[in-house]
Motif scaffolding. Structure first.
Motif, short mmCIF file in Angstrom:
data_model
loop_
_atom_site.label_atom_id
_atom_site.label_comp_id
_atom_site.label_asym_id
_atom_site.label_seq_id
_atom_site.Cartn_x
_atom_site.Cartn_y
_atom_site.Cartn_z
N UNK A 1 77.56 -180.59 -51.19
CA UNK A 1 76.74 -180.23 -50.04
C UNK A 1 77.58 -179.57 -48.95
N UNK A 2 76.92 -178.76 -48.18
CA UNK A 2 77.59 -177.99 -47.13
C UNK A 2 78.24 -178.92 -46.10
N UNK A 3 79.44 -178.55 -45.68
CA UNK A 3 80.13 -179.31 -44.65
C UNK A 3 80.73 -180.62 -45.12
N UNK A 4 80.86 -180.80 -46.42
CA UNK A 4 81.36 -182.06 -46.98
C UNK A 4 82.40 -181.73 -48.05
N UNK A 5 83.60 -182.21 -47.88
CA UNK A 5 84.67 -181.93 -48.84
C UNK A 5 84.54 -182.76 -50.11
N UNK A 6 83.71 -183.80 -50.07
CA UNK A 6 83.56 -184.70 -51.22
C UNK A 6 82.52 -184.16 -52.19
N UNK A 7 82.81 -184.27 -53.49
CA UNK A 7 81.80 -184.04 -54.52
C UNK A 7 81.27 -185.40 -54.92
N UNK A 8 79.97 -185.51 -55.11
CA UNK A 8 79.33 -186.80 -55.30
C UNK A 8 78.70 -186.95 -56.67
N UNK A 9 78.73 -188.17 -57.18
CA UNK A 9 77.97 -188.56 -58.37
C UNK A 9 76.95 -189.61 -57.93
N UNK A 10 75.68 -189.34 -58.21
CA UNK A 10 74.62 -190.30 -57.91
C UNK A 10 74.16 -190.87 -59.25
N UNK A 11 74.57 -192.10 -59.58
CA UNK A 11 74.21 -192.67 -60.88
C UNK A 11 72.70 -192.87 -61.01
N UNK A 12 72.24 -192.87 -62.24
CA UNK A 12 70.82 -193.10 -62.51
C UNK A 12 70.52 -194.59 -62.51
N UNK A 13 69.26 -194.92 -62.30
CA UNK A 13 68.79 -196.30 -62.44
C UNK A 13 68.69 -196.62 -63.94
N UNK A 14 68.93 -197.86 -64.26
CA UNK A 14 68.82 -198.32 -65.66
C UNK A 14 67.38 -198.76 -65.91
#
Length: 313
Positions: A223-236
């Motif tokens: 996302x813009x303005x954020x140096x971090x790349x994110x992983x959003x895990x799925x629900x089981x």
């Protein structure tokens, strides 16, 4: 200035004949356990998801005129999506699909899309200005000028693209400031396998977010303005039918964006909505409401977004 809608969209509008079978789709043959007819289409189902979640959605793609039986448009209206701004044409018709669903919820979609796509190039700017967010899919290549005008007018454009037709698709991808793409398509598009490499390869100075969806493995985000790349895990969850899960994700993401949420928060909300949607049969029957999404997100075992370690970038 208040706007009457939160999300507008044009793209696939379909009628689905769904066949449920008792064996996996690679088994070669199996017994039919249930048949159903449902309404679908990427953008159409996403807009229904917006309405189910409590938002105001408007479909602005081609619909049939007074000389045709506008079954798909009428169903959208019954599902809470406004169709009053949609252009009309005697030749407009929904895509017809046959969907085979295995016992694990996986599915194969066979479709006939030889219909009128996109929307009218003459769609007025004041129609586009009725919402802050425009949702499009791969058929937007038939209406490039409308997508370009939407971006010029300041709308956030969310692109749900699953295939390419070449240069026209590349132009649509360039117009969109929120790419929300299946990982498999993004891999094909970029020639990269690793999600973090793809996030960076699809990035440009005009982007607000790039989101890659990967079914039961969750989603990946820059996302813009954020140096971090994110992983959003799925629900089981135990999937009953994955039809429409991606469309639900896009609708929930679009509504959260219209409500002022960050792309990371939009992705987390959309992940919950999509997980709920696969617990029921049919592309629209399992679409959740806002309260259910919030309850899932507040649960003790709800997955939390995770920074992707720098060594994986």
């Amino acid at each position: 200035m208040p706007r009457p809608f939160q999300v507008l969209g044009f793209g696939a509008l379909a009628i689905d004949d769904i066949i449920y079978v008792d064996r996996g789709l690679t088994a070669g043959k199996g017994k039919v356990t249930k048949r159903a007819t449902d309404h679908g289409g990427n953008v159409a189902t996403a807009l229904v998801a917006v309405a189910r979640l409590g938002g105001q959605a408007g479909f602005i793609g081609w619909l049939g005129d007074e000389t045709t039986a506008d079954v798909a448009g009428s169903e959208l209206e019954r599902d809470g999506v406004d169709i009053s701004l949609a252009p009309r044409h005697a030749d407009a018709a929904p895509i017809r699909s046959v969907i085979t669903v295995g016992p694990d919820g996986d599915r194969f979609i066979a479709y006939d899309d030889d219909v009128l796509h996109g929307t009218s190039d003459a769609l007025p700017n004041d129609v586009l200005m009725q919402a802050p967010v425009l949702l499009i899919d791969g058929y937007a290549t038939h209406s490039e000028s409308v997508v370009a005008r939407a971006r010029a007018l300041g709308l956030a454009v969310i692109a749900d693209i699953e295939w390419t037709v070449g240069a026209a698709t590349n132009r649509i991808l360039a117009f969109a400031d929120h790419l929300v793409l299946p990982l498999a398509f993004a891999q094909e598009c970029t020639g990269e396998a690793d999600p973090t490499m793809i996030l960076d390869k699809l990035w440009s100075g005009d982007r607000s977010a790039v989101v890659l969806t990967d079914s039961e493995r969750g989603a990946y985000l820059r996302q813009k303005g954020d140096a971090i790349r994110w992983h959003v895990p799925a629900y089981q969850v135990q999937a009953v039918d994955t039809t429409g899960a991606g469309d639900c994700f896009h609708g929930a993401y679009a509504l959260a964006l219209a409500r002022g949420k960050s792309p990371l928060d939009c992705t987390a909300y959309a992940t919950a909505a999509a997980a709920i949607s696969v617990t029921a049969r049919g592309g629209r029957r399992g679409l959740p409401d806002h309260q259910t999404c919030m309850a899932w997100m507040a649960a003790e075992n709800a997955p939390a977004p995770l920074p992707i370690p720098a060594c994986q970038k």
